[in-house]
Design a protein around this motif. Structure first.
Motif, PDB file in Angstrom:
ATOM      1  N   GLY A  35    -102.047  20.562  -9.758  1.00 10.57           N
ATOM      2  CA  GLY A  35    -101.581  21.513 -10.368  1.00 10.57           C
ATOM      3  C   GLY A  35    -100.090  21.658 -10.630  1.00 10.57           C
ATOM      4  O   GLY A  35     -99.263  21.175  -9.861  1.00 10.57           O
ATOM      5  N   TRP A  36     -99.487  22.687 -11.488  1.00 13.54           N
ATOM      6  CA  TRP A  36     -98.069  23.184 -11.583  1.00 13.54           C
ATOM      7  C   TRP A  36     -98.216  24.772 -11.603  1.00 13.54           C
ATOM      8  O   TRP A  36     -99.043  25.477 -11.898  1.00 13.54           O
ATOM      9  CB  TRP A  36     -97.762  22.804 -13.120  1.00 13.54           C
ATOM     10  CG  TRP A  36     -97.589  21.364 -13.157  1.00 13.54           C
ATOM     11  CD1 TRP A  36     -98.406  20.477 -13.729  1.00 13.54           C
ATOM     12  CD2 TRP A  36     -96.415  20.641 -12.883  1.00 13.54           C
ATOM     13  NE1 TRP A  36     -98.036  19.060 -13.807  1.00 13.54           N
ATOM     14  CE2 TRP A  36     -96.873  19.238 -13.185  1.00 13.54           C
ATOM     15  CE3 TRP A  36     -95.374  20.780 -12.376  1.00 13.54           C
ATOM     16  CZ2 TRP A  36     -95.812  18.288 -12.904  1.00 13.54           C
ATOM     17  CZ3 TRP A  36     -94.366  19.798 -12.297  1.00 13.54           C
ATOM     18  CH2 TRP A  36     -94.540  18.496 -12.433  1.00 13.54           C
ATOM     19  N   TYR A  37     -97.128  24.915 -10.709  1.00 13.36           N
ATOM     20  CA  TYR A  37     -96.851  26.360 -10.412  1.00 13.36           C
ATOM     21  C   TYR A  37     -95.259  26.645 -11.093  1.00 13.36           C
ATOM     22  O   TYR A  37     -94.470  25.754 -11.239  1.00 13.36           O
ATOM     23  CB  TYR A  37     -96.784  26.933  -9.047  1.00 13.36           C
ATOM     24  CG  TYR A  37     -98.307  26.968  -8.567  1.00 13.36           C
ATOM     25  CD1 TYR A  37     -99.070  25.727  -8.276  1.00 13.36           C
ATOM     26  CD2 TYR A  37     -98.938  28.109  -8.065  1.00 13.36           C
ATOM     27  CE1 TYR A  37    -100.345  25.728  -7.815  1.00 13.36           C
ATOM     28  CE2 TYR A  37    -100.435  27.994  -7.767  1.00 13.36           C
ATOM     29  CZ  TYR A  37    -100.917  26.886  -7.534  1.00 13.36           C
ATOM     30  OH  TYR A  37    -102.276  26.961  -7.095  1.00 13.36           O
ATOM     31  N   ARG A  38     -95.023  27.896 -11.039  1.00 12.98           N
ATOM     32  CA  ARG A  38     -93.465  28.304 -11.433  1.00 12.98           C
ATOM     33  C   ARG A  38     -93.057  29.378 -10.722  1.00 12.98           C
ATOM     34  O   ARG A  38     -93.894  30.260 -10.333  1.00 12.98           O
ATOM     35  CB  ARG A  38     -93.445  28.310 -12.827  1.00 12.98           C
ATOM     36  CG  ARG A  38     -93.859  29.463 -13.648  1.00 12.98           C
ATOM     37  CD  ARG A  38     -93.760  29.190 -15.165  1.00 12.98           C
ATOM     38  NE  ARG A  38     -94.213  30.737 -15.738  1.00 12.98           N
ATOM     39  CZ  ARG A  38     -94.253  30.963 -16.984  1.00 12.98           C
ATOM     40  NH1 ARG A  38     -93.901  29.872 -18.052  1.00 12.98           N
ATOM     41  NH2 ARG A  38     -94.660  32.158 -17.647  1.00 12.98           N
ATOM     42  N   GLN A  39     -91.848  29.488 -10.756  1.00 11.41           N
ATOM     43  CA  GLN A  39     -91.075  30.703  -9.901  1.00 11.41           C
ATOM     44  C   GLN A  39     -90.070  30.758 -10.885  1.00 11.41           C
ATOM     45  O   GLN A  39     -89.173  30.044 -10.543  1.00 11.41           O
ATOM     46  CB  GLN A  39     -91.151  30.522  -8.477  1.00 11.41           C
ATOM     47  CG  GLN A  39     -90.693  31.778  -7.565  1.00 11.41           C
ATOM     48  CD  GLN A  39     -90.580  31.451  -6.322  1.00 11.41           C
ATOM     49  OE1 GLN A  39     -90.727  30.329  -5.830  1.00 11.41           O
ATOM     50  NE2 GLN A  39     -90.711  32.729  -5.532  1.00 11.41           N
ATOM     51  N   ALA A  40     -90.009  31.910 -11.386  1.00  9.04           N
ATOM     52  CA  ALA A  40     -88.683  32.783 -11.788  1.00  9.04           C
ATOM     53  C   ALA A  40     -87.890  33.391 -10.858  1.00  9.04           C
ATOM     54  O   ALA A  40     -88.381  34.039  -9.994  1.00  9.04           O
ATOM     55  CB  ALA A  40     -89.083  33.451 -13.044  1.00  9.04           C
TER      56      ALA A  40
END
Length: 121
Positions: A35-40
């Motif tokens: 999967g792909w996760y993101r963090q701003a």
């Protein structure tokens, strides 16, 4: 040693597209979900999309209809096609794999180093 290496981030204008890729390598017996996760900045890491080894996908509501996740089990890769990008999609994107490094061991979560995606005019 299992490694996940991402590529494909960069700067894009609102409404544009980017394609992220992630390749798993090393001692791998099997890979479950990827999967792909993101963090701003200033925010917690969040799920973007996940795909099982059988191809079942799940997306966060904020990317449905815009992003598409895919994988190649033979090549041990997962991709994220991102269309209609918005400034709020700006974040560091991380690849994740639920991986068994050896038979009877795991699965464990492995992470890539992250790739920056910036959506700005």
């Amino acid at each position: 040693q299992v490694q996940l290496v991402e590529s494909g981030g960069g700067l894009v204008q609102p409404g544009g597209s980017l394609r992220l890729s992630c390749a798993a390598s090393g001692s791998i017996f099997s890979i479950n979900a990827m999967g792909w996760y993101r963090q701003a900045p200033g925010k917690q890491r969040e799920l973007v999309a996940v795909i099982t080894s059988g191809g079942t996908t799940n997306y966060a509501d904020f990317v449905k209809g815009r992003f598409t996740i895919s994988r190649d089990n033979g090549k041990k890769t997962v991709n994220l096609q991102m269309n209609s990008l918005k400034p709020e999609d700006t974040a560091v994107y991380y690849c994740n794999g639920r991986i068994r490094p050896f038979i009877g061991l795991g699965p464990y979560d492995y992470w890539g180093q992250g790739t920056q995606v910036t959506v700005s005019s």
